[in-house]
Design a protein around this motif. Sequence first.
Motif, PDB file in Angstrom:
ATOM      1  N   GLU A  78       0.914  -1.127   0.092  1.00 12.48           N
ATOM      2  CA  GLU A  78      -0.030  -0.023  -0.083  1.00 12.48           C
ATOM      3  C   GLU A  78       0.817   1.259  -0.093  1.00 12.48           C
ATOM      4  OE1 GLU A  78      -2.567   0.560   3.453  1.00 12.48           O
ATOM      5  OE2 GLU A  78      -3.946   1.752   2.182  1.00 12.48           O
ATOM      6  N   GLY A  79       1.895   1.310   0.887  1.00 13.10           N
ATOM      7  CA  GLY A  79       2.694   2.477   0.822  1.00 13.10           C
ATOM      8  C   GLY A  79       3.463   2.506  -0.355  1.00 13.10           C
ATOM      9  N   GLU A  80       3.951   1.650  -0.854  1.00  9.13           N
ATOM     10  CA  GLU A  80       4.920   1.640  -2.047  1.00  9.13           C
ATOM     11  C   GLU A  80       3.790   2.093  -3.217  1.00  9.13           C
ATOM     12  OE1 GLU A  80       8.370  -1.998  -1.246  1.00  9.13           O
ATOM     13  OE2 GLU A  80       6.193  -2.349  -2.344  1.00  9.13           O
ATOM     14  N   ALA A  82       1.210   3.917  -2.951  1.00  3.72           N
ATOM     15  CA  ALA A  82       1.075   5.364  -2.952  1.00  3.72           C
ATOM     16  C   ALA A  82       1.848   6.326  -3.249  1.00  3.72           C
ATOM     17  CB  ALA A  82       0.840   5.573  -1.114  1.00  3.72           C
TER      18      ALA A  82
ATOM     19  N   LYS B 342      -5.416   9.451   0.271  1.00  3.32           N
ATOM     20  CA  LYS B 342      -4.988   8.199  -0.051  1.00  3.32           C
ATOM     21  C   LYS B 342      -4.961   7.938  -1.504  1.00  3.32           C
ATOM     22  CE  LYS B 342      -4.889   4.459   2.793  1.00  3.32           C
ATOM     23  NZ  LYS B 342      -5.461   3.526   3.708  1.00  3.32           N
ATOM     24  N   ALA B 343      -5.909   8.180  -2.233  1.00  2.00           N
ATOM     25  CA  ALA B 343      -6.340   7.943  -3.531  1.00  2.00           C
ATOM     26  C   ALA B 343      -5.005   8.917  -4.156  1.00  2.00           C
ATOM     27  CB  ALA B 343      -7.481   8.452  -3.840  1.00  2.00           C
ATOM     28  N   ILE B 344      -4.894  10.077  -3.621  1.00  3.18           N
ATOM     29  CA  ILE B 344      -3.971  10.975  -4.502  1.00  3.18           C
ATOM     30  C   ILE B 344      -2.637  10.581  -4.329  1.00  3.18           C
ATOM     31  CG2 ILE B 344      -3.070  13.186  -4.393  1.00  3.18           C
ATOM     32  CD1 ILE B 344      -5.731  14.251  -3.613  1.00  3.18           C
ATOM     33  N   GLY B 345      -2.288   9.777  -3.074  1.00  3.67           N
ATOM     34  CA  GLY B 345      -1.015   9.365  -3.013  1.00  3.67           C
ATOM     35  C   GLY B 345      -0.336   9.713  -1.586  1.00  3.67           C
ATOM     36  N   ALA B 346      -1.183   9.792  -0.896  1.00  2.00           N
ATOM     37  CA  ALA B 346      -0.608  10.131   0.603  1.00  2.00           C
ATOM     38  C   ALA B 346      -0.142   8.603   1.088  1.00  2.00           C
ATOM     39  CB  ALA B 346      -1.744  10.570   1.628  1.00  2.00           C
ATOM     40  N   HIS B 347       1.112   8.828   1.780  1.00  2.00           N
ATOM     41  CA  HIS B 347       1.621   7.466   2.253  1.00  2.00           C
ATOM     42  C   HIS B 347       0.940   7.234   3.651  1.00  2.00           C
ATOM     43  CE1 HIS B 347       4.517   4.509   3.723  1.00  2.00           C
ATOM     44  NE2 HIS B 347       4.993   4.688   2.489  1.00  2.00           N
ATOM     45  N   PRO B 348       0.392   5.952   3.807  1.00  2.00           N
ATOM     46  CA  PRO B 348      -0.412   5.684   5.275  1.00  2.00           C
ATOM     47  C   PRO B 348       0.357   6.216   6.558  1.00  2.00           C
ATOM     48  CG  PRO B 348      -0.402   3.682   3.758  1.00  2.00           C
ATOM     49  CD  PRO B 348       0.705   4.888   3.213  1.00  2.00           C
ATOM     50  N   LYS B 349       1.876   5.946   6.277  1.00  2.00           N
ATOM     51  CA  LYS B 349       2.656   6.746   7.480  1.00  2.00           C
ATOM     52  C   LYS B 349       2.332   7.999   7.579  1.00  2.00           C
ATOM     53  CE  LYS B 349       6.791   4.455   7.321  1.00  2.00           C
ATOM     54  NZ  LYS B 349       8.252   4.547   6.945  1.00  2.00           N
TER      55      LYS B 349
END
Lengths: 230, 446
Positions: A78-80, A82, B342-349
Amino acid sequence: MIDVKDINHTFLLGKKQNETALPVLKNISFSVDKGEILAITGKSGSGKSTLLNIIGGFMKPTSGSVWIKELNVTKLNEGEYADFRLDNIGFIFQNFQLIPSMTAFENVELPLVLKGLSVKERKEKTEETLEKVGLSNYHHHYPSELSGGQQQRVSIARTLVIEPPIILADEPTGSLDSETEQEILDLITGLNRDLGITFLMITHDEEVAQIASKQIHIHDGEIVKEEVSA
Amino acid sequence: MTFKDQWRFVRRNMKRSKSRIFMTILATAMGVAFLIVLASVGFGLHTTFIDDIIRDRSVTKIEISGLEKDNDIAPITDEEITELEKVDSMKAVTRQLSLRQTPQFNIEDYSGSVETVVSHFPSELKAGMELKEGDLPEDPYEVVVGPHFIENLYPDDLPVDEEVYDEDGMMKEEFKYEESLIGKEVDMVVEQNVDDETKEHEITLTITGIVEPPARDWMQDRQVYISEDVLTEIESFTETSRGAIIDPNYPDAEEEVTGYDKVYGYANSLEEVQEISEYLTEENYLVYSAASELDYLNTFFTIAKAGLIFIGTIAIIIASIGIYNTMTMAVTERTSDIGIMKAIGAHPKKIKQIFLLESSYIGLIGAFIGTVVAFVISILLNIGLPWIIESAFEQELPEGFQFSSIPPSLILIAAVICLIVTVLSGLKPAKRATQIDVLKAMRREI
């Protein structure tokens, strides 16, 4: 640019999630070249949205793989994904998906904030992009203060601001009237022509699909027709 | 995403639910204030007790009772005194010889038996001994007396059945010698048994000074401090060492006694007491100091303070339920925004960091407000409590009594506990935020 290889996807329905298996995509394979506009058409429930979600990394396919810029993105976590999305893929959604508490400027600026750009760089790029979509005078308007067409322009500007090589569009004109629909379609074709952005668009509207250089028609999760425009 | 931008997000989000955030901060501040005020009582009493002990010079005193030599304990002699005075950080070494009988002292119409010692005044002065009145002796037949010496003087014409002491055990004022002792001549009468007959010898001494009372109210000094010359005269009369009275039942009295009866080393500080004690023990001296008692006191209060902090922490944990609730609601309210990001590209962290920053911010503001409130309560306690005790129980508190004290370490402990608890309570909602399904958040039909 985008290679979809043997995608199969099955939803497991029922209490224990294994009582009923509902296949929604069956052996889907196609490719999109750089600078192309690909339209995936099909009726509601045909599986086209699921396919776009898999390509966009919001879902994992049951089997098969998606390669974008020669990278197997289905293997990314998921992170990669993103991080990959932030640099390479823009999204245009049917219902715009703008953050209501942010102004048009802030919504467009958001991807640049996530990328960690400086305030000055962000301001320049955001203003430039809003001008490109014809919203120079709407910086401080909240989404609720804009028309549907204007909101979709803001959404497109938010996508464009990071200058992605690929844009995935999910029914981009689905919520718009016919006049505004044409404006948005003109904008998409203009961006494709002028900036060479690759578009992968899903639509149930045959007329909208006409702007594409290639069309794929899906029925019951299978590709039933592929057409290349002259 | 830079920290500054994350911070901007947090502030924007917090502004959206001001009253809820305010109530959460208030609960946290109350928890922190409770912790600090509770623990401050432990800190305050500890400080009061330690100050009280340190005021007494006996804390820096090391009792040196002998030297272990060839499996035997030898008394301290002048040879060892010279060595002891050379020890690093040793401020002074006092020594006393005790007369081995209790002579009678007669002053005008009053008399009484008092313990008598030979003290080395230069070292006593170095150790902190002060005179309440008068001067140190210059002549061998001049003496100084303890401040309670007067309590041992009884009128010669005192009727046998008369009650001399009051209910507190002190001599009644009417029987006390009223005049100043300074410059007064006093006759010291020593005894010796010679051929079953008791013989007396009288030495006239002049009192030149009275020693300062000991730091403690309950300590009494009734001694008479004589010179070595007077001791020599007593010894030549009794023909025994230190004026011991010959008693056929106790043949030891006739033995020669060497060395000092009481030797005390003095350090400048409590830390030095420990240092000197360790060194002297290594050198085979038998030592005892009040520092060990202070160690016990410190251990007791450390445990008490830890207990109070633990109880206070429970209040913060209760407040953290509010933070958990607030953060969970914030995540639920912002599900759609999180999905879009998140859809745009925000990292979960990064999303997790934003929520943890928000809960930490609540914790820090709560800790700050709580500390300020705790300071105010602490000041009011220190002013109000003695007043309440004095007016309700008619009991006066000792001077310098501090009921509540907030040292910087307590603020630091409270802030750290608060921060840890708030971060922990924000952890689960923050994790939930990262697990939000983009498609569900954007309410898309699959």
